[in-house]
Design a protein around this motif. Structure first.
Motif, PDB file in Angstrom:
ATOM      1  N   ILE A   1      13.425 -22.252 -26.632  1.00 27.90           N
ATOM      2  CA  ILE A   1      14.110 -21.049 -26.151  1.00 27.90           C
ATOM      3  C   ILE A   1      13.104 -20.067 -25.548  1.00 27.90           C
ATOM      4  CG2 ILE A   1      15.386 -19.006 -26.904  1.00 27.90           C
ATOM      5  CD1 ILE A   1      16.808 -20.794 -28.945  1.00 27.90           C
ATOM      6  N   ALA A   2      11.959 -19.912 -26.207  1.00 24.26           N
ATOM      7  CA  ALA A   2      10.955 -18.984 -25.686  1.00 24.26           C
ATOM      8  C   ALA A   2      10.425 -19.442 -24.336  1.00 24.26           C
ATOM      9  CB  ALA A   2       9.818 -18.858 -26.704  1.00 24.26           C
ATOM     10  N   ARG A   3      10.250 -20.737 -24.150  1.00 21.75           N
ATOM     11  CA  ARG A   3       9.762 -21.243 -22.863  1.00 21.75           C
ATOM     12  C   ARG A   3      10.794 -21.029 -21.768  1.00 21.75           C
ATOM     13  NH1 ARG A   3       7.120 -26.953 -24.996  1.00 21.75           N
ATOM     14  NH2 ARG A   3       5.247 -26.000 -25.940  1.00 21.75           N
ATOM     15  N   GLU A   4      12.069 -21.280 -22.074  1.00 19.29           N
ATOM     16  CA  GLU A   4      13.113 -21.058 -21.063  1.00 19.29           C
ATOM     17  C   GLU A   4      13.219 -19.587 -20.689  1.00 19.29           C
ATOM     18  OE1 GLU A   4      14.929 -23.054 -19.284  1.00 19.29           O
ATOM     19  OE2 GLU A   4      13.963 -24.834 -20.156  1.00 19.29           O
ATOM     20  N   ARG A   5      13.059 -18.714 -21.688  1.00 17.11           N
ATOM     21  CA  ARG A   5      13.135 -17.287 -21.399  1.00 17.11           C
ATOM     22  C   ARG A   5      11.962 -16.849 -20.525  1.00 17.11           C
ATOM     23  NH1 ARG A   5      13.682 -15.727 -26.220  1.00 17.11           N
ATOM     24  NH2 ARG A   5      15.945 -15.406 -26.210  1.00 17.11           N
ATOM     25  N   LEU A   6      10.789 -17.417 -20.774  1.00 19.71           N
ATOM     26  CA  LEU A   6       9.633 -17.088 -19.942  1.00 19.71           C
ATOM     27  C   LEU A   6       9.839 -17.555 -18.516  1.00 19.71           C
ATOM     28  CD1 LEU A   6       6.720 -16.059 -19.637  1.00 19.71           C
ATOM     29  CD2 LEU A   6       5.938 -18.334 -20.365  1.00 19.71           C
ATOM     30  N   ALA A   7      10.421 -18.734 -18.322  1.00 19.52           N
ATOM     31  CA  ALA A   7      10.675 -19.226 -16.967  1.00 19.52           C
ATOM     32  C   ALA A   7      11.676 -18.342 -16.243  1.00 19.52           C
ATOM     33  CB  ALA A   7      11.165 -20.667 -17.035  1.00 19.52           C
ATOM     34  N   LEU A   8      12.717 -17.907 -16.976  1.00 19.83           N
ATOM     35  CA  LEU A   8      13.723 -17.034 -16.368  1.00 19.83           C
ATOM     36  C   LEU A   8      13.111 -15.704 -15.948  1.00 19.83           C
ATOM     37  CD1 LEU A   8      16.654 -16.336 -15.642  1.00 19.83           C
ATOM     38  CD2 LEU A   8      16.972 -15.615 -18.029  1.00 19.83           C
ATOM     39  N   ARG A   9      12.272 -15.122 -16.832  1.00 25.67           N
ATOM     40  CA  ARG A   9      11.650 -13.852 -16.491  1.00 25.67           C
ATOM     41  C   ARG A   9      10.703 -14.006 -15.297  1.00 25.67           C
ATOM     42  NH1 ARG A   9      15.157 -10.579 -18.831  1.00 25.67           N
ATOM     43  NH2 ARG A   9      15.270 -10.891 -21.101  1.00 25.67           N
ATOM     44  N   GLY A  10      10.104 -15.151 -15.172  1.00 21.50           N
ATOM     45  CA  GLY A  10       9.223 -15.382 -14.036  1.00 21.50           C
ATOM     46  C   GLY A  10       9.992 -15.431 -12.727  1.00 21.50           C
ATOM     47  N   ARG A  11      11.149 -16.081 -12.723  1.00 21.49           N
ATOM     48  CA  ARG A  11      11.951 -16.138 -11.492  1.00 21.49           C
ATOM     49  C   ARG A  11      12.492 -14.767 -11.127  1.00 21.49           C
ATOM     50  NH1 ARG A  11      13.739 -20.924 -14.121  1.00 21.49           N
ATOM     51  NH2 ARG A  11      15.649 -19.838 -14.809  1.00 21.49           N
ATOM     52  N   LYS A  12      12.951 -14.003 -12.104  1.00 24.80           N
ATOM     53  CA  LYS A  12      13.460 -12.662 -11.828  1.00 24.80           C
ATOM     54  C   LYS A  12      12.361 -11.760 -11.264  1.00 24.80           C
ATOM     55  CE  LYS A  12      16.341 -10.706 -14.582  1.00 24.80           C
ATOM     56  NZ  LYS A  12      16.986 -10.104 -15.772  1.00 24.80           N
ATOM     57  N   LEU A  13      11.132 -11.915 -11.792  1.00 25.44           N
ATOM     58  CA  LEU A  13      10.041 -11.104 -11.281  1.00 25.44           C
ATOM     59  C   LEU A  13       9.714 -11.490  -9.840  1.00 25.44           C
ATOM     60  CD1 LEU A  13       7.759  -9.051 -11.659  1.00 25.44           C
ATOM     61  CD2 LEU A  13       6.367 -10.908 -12.651  1.00 25.44           C
ATOM     62  N   ALA A  14       9.775 -12.772  -9.531  1.00 28.62           N
ATOM     63  CA  ALA A  14       9.491 -13.191  -8.153  1.00 28.62           C
ATOM     64  C   ALA A  14      10.521 -12.604  -7.185  1.00 28.62           C
ATOM     65  CB  ALA A  14       9.493 -14.714  -8.082  1.00 28.62           C
ATOM     66  N   ARG A  15      11.816 -12.615  -7.535  1.00 31.41           N
ATOM     67  CA  ARG A  15      12.844 -12.032  -6.650  1.00 31.41           C
ATOM     68  C   ARG A  15      12.664 -10.515  -6.542  1.00 31.41           C
ATOM     69  NH1 ARG A  15      16.185 -15.883  -9.430  1.00 31.41           N
ATOM     70  NH2 ARG A  15      16.879 -14.222 -10.856  1.00 31.41           N
ATOM     71  N   GLY A  16      12.290  -9.892  -7.664  1.00 30.06           N
ATOM     72  CA  GLY A  16      12.087  -8.439  -7.624  1.00 30.06           C
ATOM     73  C   GLY A  16      10.951  -8.050  -6.705  1.00 30.06           C
ATOM     74  N   GLU A  17       9.868  -8.813  -6.696  1.00 24.49           N
ATOM     75  CA  GLU A  17       8.762  -8.482  -5.812  1.00 24.49           C
ATOM     76  C   GLU A  17       9.141  -8.676  -4.350  1.00 24.49           C
ATOM     77  OE1 GLU A  17       5.667 -10.995  -7.276  1.00 24.49           O
ATOM     78  OE2 GLU A  17       4.998  -9.574  -8.825  1.00 24.49           O
ATOM     79  N   GLU A  18      10.004  -9.663  -4.038  1.00 24.39           N
ATOM     80  CA  GLU A  18      10.477  -9.828  -2.659  1.00 24.39           C
ATOM     81  C   GLU A  18      11.330  -8.640  -2.241  1.00 24.39           C
ATOM     82  OE1 GLU A  18       9.764 -12.048  -0.403  1.00 24.39           O
ATOM     83  OE2 GLU A  18       8.373 -13.138  -1.725  1.00 24.39           O
ATOM     84  N   LEU A  19      12.187  -8.191  -3.183  1.00 28.46           N
ATOM     85  CA  LEU A  19      13.023  -7.028  -2.854  1.00 28.46           C
ATOM     86  C   LEU A  19      12.191  -5.763  -2.713  1.00 28.46           C
ATOM     87  CD1 LEU A  19      16.064  -7.704  -5.225  1.00 28.46           C
ATOM     88  CD2 LEU A  19      15.963  -8.001  -2.736  1.00 28.46           C
ATOM     89  N   LEU A  20      11.088  -5.682  -3.481  1.00 28.18           N
ATOM     90  CA  LEU A  20      10.231  -4.511  -3.373  1.00 28.18           C
ATOM     91  C   LEU A  20       9.577  -4.452  -1.999  1.00 28.18           C
ATOM     92  CD1 LEU A  20       8.883  -2.067  -4.715  1.00 28.18           C
ATOM     93  CD2 LEU A  20       7.082  -3.630  -5.544  1.00 28.18           C
ATOM     94  N   LYS A  21       9.221  -5.595  -1.396  1.00 27.87           N
ATOM     95  CA  LYS A  21       8.639  -5.620  -0.070  1.00 27.87           C
ATOM     96  C   LYS A  21       9.625  -5.115   0.971  1.00 27.87           C
ATOM     97  CE  LYS A  21       5.502  -9.472  -1.061  1.00 27.87           C
ATOM     98  NZ  LYS A  21       5.158 -10.882  -0.720  1.00 27.87           N
ATOM     99  N   LYS A  22      10.913  -5.364   0.693  1.00 26.41           N
ATOM    100  CA  LYS A  22      11.953  -4.926   1.637  1.00 26.41           C
ATOM    101  C   LYS A  22      12.462  -3.529   1.311  1.00 26.41           C
ATOM    102  CE  LYS A  22      13.541  -9.670   2.340  1.00 26.41           C
ATOM    103  NZ  LYS A  22      14.702 -10.614   2.231  1.00 26.41           N
TER     104      LYS A  22
END
Length: 337
Positions: A124-145
């Motif tokens: 569960i902890a590994r899946e949660r870390l992967a999810l947080r990583g994907r959300k952070l990647a999308r957030g940084e793309e939105l921050l550029k825009k």
């Protein structure tokens, strides 16, 4: 004139003393002859004992005993569930002798083993870390825009770090579960009695179903090697040394002559009896001899030398005698056979 009896007694004493003096002067070797009371002086030991040589020192009583006698008991209290040995059984070191009823302890071990086997928390902890990583990647793309603020991206980054720490916590919980399993297993082991030595069961004190607290369950005796004890007169002091050999002859009905080795000498003499103790080791690999026998012993002296007349070299001494490369380079040739 009548002489008194006292005068006659004194005259007799003078004649006797003169006779002893003449005997002393007439001794054949010119030395003073021993006086009568010196000839009758007894030191408490026979001449054979006082002048015995290491090759002929026998006729002493001894006792053959087990090397170790142990009354084995269980560390904790409880009701005996099994006693797996009986009198005269041969046991090995570490063999199970008895167990206590341990239903609760076995359940605790099973529970701890199940917790160690659980991997869901880590997954569960590994899946949660992967999810947080994907959300952070999308957030940084939105921050550029310029679609989201920097504050929201910082929150996503913190959530990812927290997800990584959850994996660390899952690993620590697993290690803690392993330590709990070890403790539960040790608690269960305390309720099992194992033999501390290799030997024979000579007495059984308890049976299955009895309650024990600190009482011994069985008595064990180590019969290989046997211990031979002998008391010697102080005149033998210095004639017996460590590693000396001796012949041991048990009393009837046991027959035969067995060889033992000196392993201990008393360094304190018993002044009252004028004796000291000697302990020997008697090999008994097949348990041919029982313990508790009286015996006679004859000391043989030190063991004979090796057939080559020299002691075997240790591995380090052998290497020191091997030719070195420096010697060969300096022109020292190795003699050919």
């Amino acid at each position: 004139m009548r002489k008194s009896p006292l005068f006659g007694s004194m005259l007799l004493l003078v004649l006797v003393l003169n006779g002893w003096g003449a005997n002393a002067i007439a001794s054949p070797d010119g030395l003073e002859a021993p006086l009568p009371w010196e000839e009758q002086l007894d030191l408490g030991f026979s001449a054979e004992e006082q002048g015995a040589s290491p090759s002929d020192m026998g006729g002493f009583d001894c006792l053959i005993s087990p090397d170790v006698v142990v009354e084995a008991s269980i560390q904790v209290s409880g009701v005996l569930e099994t006693v797996d040995v009986k009198v005269s059984d041969r046991v090995e070191e570490g063999q199970v002798l008895a167990t206590l009823r341990s239903t609760v302890e076995r359940a605790a071990v099973a529970l701890a083993r199940t917790r160690v086997a659980m991997e869901s928390e880590t997954k569960i902890a590994r899946e949660r870390l992967a999810l947080r990583g994907r959300k952070l990647a999308r957030g940084e793309e939105l921050l550029k825009k310029k679609a989201i603020s920097l504050n929201e991206v910082d929150e996503l980054r913190s959530e990812k770090r927290l997800a990584g720490l959850e994996i660390v916590r899952a690993k620590e919980n697993r290690e803690l579960a392993e330590r709990e399993l070890d403790r539960a297993q040790e608690t269960l082991n305390l309720r099992t009695l194992r033999s501390p030595i290799s030997g024979l069961v000579v007495e059984k004190f308890k049976s299955a179903g009895e309650f024990v607290q600190s009482e011994p369950v069985v008595r064990l005796a180590k019969l290989d090697p046997l211990r031979v004890e002998v008391i010697l007169p102080v005149a033998m002091l210095g004639r017996i040394n460590l590693d000396d050999l001796a012949e041991v002859m048990p009393e009837a009905p046991v027959s035969g002559v067995y060889q033992a080795k000196v392993i201990g000498l008393d360094h304190v003499i018993d002044a009252a009896s004028g004796t000291f103790g000697v302990r020997l080791e008697l090999p008994n690999p097949h348990y041919a001899l029982p313990g508790g026998l009286k015996c006679d012993i004859r000391f043989l002296g030190p063991p004979p030398p090796s057939p080559l007349g020299e002691e075997e070299l240790s591995e380090e001494e052998f290497r020191e005698q091997e030719p070195r490369d420096d010697d060969i380079r300096n022109g020292e040739e190795i003699p050919e056979e």
